[in-house]
Design an enzyme around this catalytic site. Structure first.
Site, mmCIF file in Angstrom:
data_model
loop_
_atom_site.group_PDB
_atom_site.id
_atom_site.type_symbol
_atom_site.label_atom_id
_atom_site.label_comp_id
_atom_site.label_asym_id
_atom_site.label_seq_id
_atom_site.Cartn_x
_atom_site.Cartn_y
_atom_site.Cartn_z
ATOM 1 N N HIS A 283 0.835 -1.207 0.000
ATOM 2 C CA HIS A 283 0.000 0.000 0.000
ATOM 3 C C HIS A 283 0.868 1.256 0.000
ATOM 4 C CE1 HIS A 283 -3.011 -2.935 0.914
ATOM 5 N NE2 HIS A 283 -3.966 -2.046 1.140
ATOM 6 N N HIS A 326 1.064 -3.602 9.544
ATOM 7 C CA HIS A 326 2.471 -3.702 9.161
ATOM 8 C C HIS A 326 3.338 -3.177 10.281
ATOM 9 C CE1 HIS A 326 2.716 -5.017 4.927
ATOM 10 N NE2 HIS A 326 1.550 -4.425 4.766
ATOM 11 N N ASP A 330 8.389 -1.809 7.824
ATOM 12 C CA ASP A 330 7.799 -2.139 6.523
ATOM 13 C C ASP A 330 7.426 -0.863 5.762
ATOM 14 O OD1 ASP A 330 8.012 -4.647 7.514
ATOM 15 O OD2 ASP A 330 5.874 -4.936 7.870
#
Length: 410
Positions: A283, A326, A330
């Site tokens: 994302h 996450h 990350d």
């Protein structure tokens, strides 16, 4: 007396006399031995200050203007111009001409350090849309996404056991409580940035080049993500998240799950639940890429769009972490990798000299870039147009078609 740089002191004296400054011939040419090159290097301050020190301000201004005019005439010589005060006289150029000149490949052996060739021609910038490469870039991105989806399926079946491997320590996740609705906001930011960029790219006159670069960079980032999630498998970042370690033993079952993730775009709003693919955030990759494309290919005066783009990007990253989907590393790694790849790609694409110097090395280390930007000639201008036919254009087209048809029948 055709070349002022070769004038002697006597010829400078004649020039002063012809222009009505004979009263300064003794001062300039006899006392201070000013020849042609010395004359062209004189400035207004030289004339006003010691040792020349002309007292009449009007004479200083007029003589300075004449010397500047003499320099301008020298620029027009067809055989080149000698340096004045260490500066090569340059003709006035538009911003695009200056960019073309900077990006034009040059050979240092063909340029003399003390001359400027006014006969240099500016080659037209190559803005060929290369639709075939744009279509191939789409295939490249789809391939990268499919590889990522397949790796997610493989990683989920090998996810670390939650009983044996608790969540890793994380400053953000340990400080902020989990927000259940945060993942939806992060995915809303992804979709908003994507829509904004699609609109800008479609309205840009060079939309095919922008499309090619977008898909090329996204495909590269998702292929890089494949490698990262395969070689680094992290435990679930939140204890209350249940990771279903589904075992897809045969290729067909894995392929089916891969297509399911692909057509769901990896979004939780589509009902997908995946785990194990934490290194690094897909994302964040999408948001950062769209954000950088929006700010790169819109003019500075559209500052409100730039601010909105950055708010969506940073806000989306915050909500990814707030949803505890996450680890902080990350999101950080995804942002750094994506932004640096974007900047490095455009630095090479916008500067032809950087590409032409190391063509062989670029083909070895950056084969994808070398292929897609082989014909690139610099910065893509920010030119916009309406991409669709207006009703008047459609009517004119139909009228022209009717006239041609009637002639064919006759």
């Amino acid at each position: 007396m055709d070349d002022p740089t070769k004038w002697s002191c006597n010829e400078v004296s004649n020039w002063l006399t012809n222009n009505g400054f004979q009263k300064y011939c003794q001062l300039i040419c006899v006392e201070h031995q000013i020849d042609g090159q010395g004359l062209l290097s004189l400035t207004e301050n030289d004339l006003k200050q010691s040792p020349i020190e002309i007292r009449v301000l009007g004479d200083v201004k007029r003589l300075t203007h004449l010397i500047k005019s003499l320099k301008t005439k020298c620029v027009g010589r067809s055989n080149g111009t000698v340096l004045y005060n260490g500066v090569i006289p340059m003709p006035r150029q538009t911003s695009l001409q200056m960019v073309d000149r900077i990006n034009a490949p040059t050979d240092s052996s063909d340029i003399e350090c003390n001359e400027f060739d006014r006969n240099i021609t500016h080659h037209p910038r190559n803005l060929d849309p290369e639709k075939g490469k744009a279509a191939l870039a789409v295939c490249y991105m789809i391939f990268g996404l499919l590889c990522t989806c397949y790796c997610i399926v493989v990683v989920q079946s090998k996810a670390p056991d939650q009983q044996k491997h608790p969540p890793l320590p994380d400053i953000f996740l340990n400080t902020f409580p989990q927000i259940s609705w945060a993942p939806k906001l992060s995915e809303g930011a992804v979709l908003s940035l994507m829509v904004i960029w699609i609109i800008i790219a479609v309205l840009n006159k060079h939309r095919w080049i922008l499309m090619r670069r977008t898909f090329c960079l996204l495909g590269t980032m998702y292929l890089l993500r494949c490698v990262c999630i395969l070689i680094t498998q992290l435990p679930v970042p939140e204890t209350n998240v249940i990771c279903d370690r589904k075992n897809y033993t045969d290729f067909l079952s894995r392929a089916g799950r891969t297509l399911e993730i692909f057509f769901g775009a990896g979004l939780k709003v589509s009902g997908l639940k995946t785990c194990g693919d934490y290194m690094f955030s897909g994302h964040t990759v999408s948001m950062t890429m769209f954000n950088f494309f929006i700010t790169e290919y819109t003019p500075k005066k559209m500052c409100y769009i730039h601010i909105l783009s950055w708010i969506l990007n940073l806000g989306g990253m915050f909500f990814i972490l707030a949803g505890h989907g996450h680890y902080s590393i990350d999101v950080f790694v995804a942002f750094v990798f994506t932004s640096r790849l974007f900047c490095y790609y455009h630095t090479l694409a916008n500067n032809i000299n950087l590409m032409s110097r190391d063509t062989k090395r670029t083909k070895i280390w950056f084969p994808v870039f070398s292929y897609f930007e082989a014909n690139s000639t610099g910065v893509v201008p920010l030119e916009f147009e309406w991409p669709f036919y207006s009703w008047s254009n459609i009517k004119n087209y139909l009228r022209g078609y009717e006239i041609v048809s009637s002639k064919d029948k006759s």
